[in-house]
Design an enzyme around this catalytic site. Structure first.
Site, mmCIF file in Angstrom:
data_model
loop_
_atom_site.group_PDB
_atom_site.id
_atom_site.type_symbol
_atom_site.label_atom_id
_atom_site.label_comp_id
_atom_site.label_asym_id
_atom_site.label_seq_id
_atom_site.Cartn_x
_atom_site.Cartn_y
_atom_site.Cartn_z
ATOM 1 N N HIS A 190 -9.228 1.299 5.439
ATOM 2 C CA HIS A 190 -7.936 1.470 6.106
ATOM 3 C C HIS A 190 -8.113 2.456 7.267
ATOM 4 O O HIS A 190 -8.879 3.410 7.164
ATOM 5 C CB HIS A 190 -6.903 1.996 5.103
ATOM 6 N N GLY B 298 3.145 -1.134 4.176
ATOM 7 C CA GLY B 298 3.184 0.284 3.822
ATOM 8 C C GLY B 298 4.592 0.692 3.429
ATOM 9 O O GLY B 298 5.050 0.437 2.315
ATOM 10 N N GLY B 299 5.307 1.306 4.370
ATOM 11 C CA GLY B 299 6.624 1.886 4.101
ATOM 12 C C GLY B 299 7.586 0.973 3.355
ATOM 13 O O GLY B 299 8.263 1.407 2.414
ATOM 14 N N LYS C 57 0.046 4.274 -0.167
ATOM 15 C CA LYS C 57 -0.563 5.444 0.481
ATOM 16 C C LYS C 57 -0.349 6.682 -0.401
ATOM 17 O O LYS C 57 -0.363 6.554 -1.622
ATOM 18 C CB LYS C 57 -0.017 5.613 1.904
ATOM 19 N N SER D 235 4.098 -2.285 10.207
ATOM 20 C CA SER D 235 5.549 -2.383 10.402
ATOM 21 C C SER D 235 6.148 -3.717 9.961
ATOM 22 O O SER D 235 7.089 -4.211 10.589
ATOM 23 C CB SER D 235 5.920 -2.080 11.861
ATOM 24 N N GLU E 166 -4.806 -4.872 10.808
ATOM 25 C CA GLU E 166 -3.766 -3.856 10.968
ATOM 26 C C GLU E 166 -3.973 -3.109 12.281
ATOM 27 O O GLU E 166 -4.750 -2.145 12.331
ATOM 28 C CB GLU E 166 -3.823 -2.850 9.810
ATOM 29 N N GLY F 244 3.361 2.107 10.844
ATOM 30 C CA GLY F 244 4.369 3.150 10.706
ATOM 31 C C GLY F 244 5.139 3.458 11.979
ATOM 32 O O GLY F 244 5.809 4.480 12.073
ATOM 33 N N GLU G 69 -6.386 4.803 8.252
ATOM 34 C CA GLU G 69 -6.108 6.211 7.920
ATOM 35 C C GLU G 69 -7.320 6.856 7.264
ATOM 36 O O GLU G 69 -7.583 8.039 7.451
ATOM 37 C CB GLU G 69 -4.864 6.286 7.024
ATOM 38 N N ASN H 144 0.864 -1.179 0.000
ATOM 39 C CA ASN H 144 0.000 0.000 0.000
ATOM 40 C C ASN H 144 0.901 1.230 0.000
ATOM 41 O O ASN H 144 1.537 1.538 1.010
ATOM 42 C CB ASN H 144 -0.879 -0.038 1.266
HETATM 43 P P1 13P Z 1 3.537 0.270 7.538
HETATM 44 O O1 13P Z 1 3.992 -1.007 6.891
HETATM 45 O O2 13P Z 1 4.252 1.484 7.013
HETATM 46 O O3 13P Z 1 3.516 0.173 9.028
HETATM 47 O O4 13P Z 1 1.996 0.493 7.079
HETATM 48 C C1 13P Z 1 1.107 -0.542 7.201
HETATM 49 C C2 13P Z 1 -0.140 -0.166 6.507
HETATM 50 O O5 13P Z 1 -0.875 0.709 6.957
HETATM 51 C C3 13P Z 1 -0.466 -0.858 5.253
HETATM 52 O O6 13P Z 1 -1.760 -0.591 4.843
#
Ligand code: 13P
Length: 249
Positions: A93, A230-231, A11, A209, A163, A169, A95, A9
């Site tokens: 999600h 994510g990252g 983002k 993470s 999640e 993050g 967020e 993802n």
């Molecule tokens: P991170 O892997 O950056 O923690 O993000 C997870 C996430 O929100 C994937 O949708």
């Protein structure tokens, strides 16, 4: 058998220069056992899907509108995403729940629209740190599961992503026992609601993470069928070892 899924993802990250990461991933994983999915920002979806055509990567979006079309300035419909090359859409999600005040009923309506358009949905859920500390995790997940997932799903068109919000993050990851407890709980609830045949085909992803250094340990947990990353999905050099760990699991 459920096919493992490594989902990235992106983002609100990425411009044209980052399409090179997708090309690199596609080249590195031509023979991947796992399904690989990238959800780039909507602006890159069409080009990404074009560049990686006939390769091992499938593409997804990060949200869609609940209506088919109409006067909704700035929004994008499920059919538009499909037309741009998406096969999946991530919905609910944390967020989006936080930034756009999305509730379970909104997520469910969007999921219905996405499924009707022919997209597969990845529905996200997770608890806040205070909820975990108050021992409410399973209640929260149970509620989100019941409220966000529509009735007419199949084992193929639904993926559920657990999640924990406090792990996104932050570099903090739940223990193996904590992930295991929630994933087993989700599988059991899906069985109650959809019956064993459908429930056993639904893939359950862990997100929060996930890194090359912890991926193998997470993928060894029963009922973890992959990750929503994510990252560490933004650079091919970081995402590749995660895909390899999933292939090896
Ligand atoms: P991170 O892997 O950056 O923690 O993000 C997870 C996430 O929100 C994937 O949708």
């Amino acid at each position: 058998m459920r096919r493992k899924l490594a989902a990235g993802n992106w983002k609100m990250n990425g411009t044209s220069a980052d399409l090179a990461q997708i090309e690199a991933l596609a080249t590195a994983h031509t023979g991947a056992l796992s399904e690989i999915l990238i959800a780039p920002p909507t602006t890159l979806l069409h080009r990404a899907a074009d560049i990686a055509k006939n390769g091992p990567i499938t593409f997804g979006a990060q949200d869609c509108h609940k209506r088919e079309s109409g006067a909704h300035t700035g929004d994008v419909s499920a059919a538009m995403l499909l037309d741009a090359g998406a096969t999946y859409v991530i919905l609910g999600h944390s967020e989006r729940r936080a930034d756009h005040d999305e509730h379970d009923e909104d997520v469910r309506a969007k999921a219905r629209a996405a499924l009707a358009a022919g997209l597969r949905v990845i529905i996200c859920m997770g608890e806040e740190l205070e909820e975990r500390e108050a021992d409410n995790t399973l209640d929260i997940i149970g509620g989100q599961l019941a409220g966000s997932i529509p009735d007419d799903v199949s084992g193929e068109n639904l993926v559920v992503a657990y999640e924990p919000i406090w792990a996104i993050g932050t570099g903090k990851v739940p223990s193996v026992a904590q992930i295991s407890e929630v994933h087993n709980f989700i599988r059991a609830r899906l069985e109650q609601r959809f019956g064993p045949k459908i429930a056993r085909a639904i893939r359950l992803l862990y997100g929060g993470s996930v890194k090359p250094t912890n991926a193998a340990e997470i993928f060894a947990i029963a009922n973890v069928d992959g990750a929503l990353v994510g990252g560490a999905s933004l650079k091919a050099d970081d995402f590749s070892p995660i895909i390899n760990a999933l292939d090896a699991s």
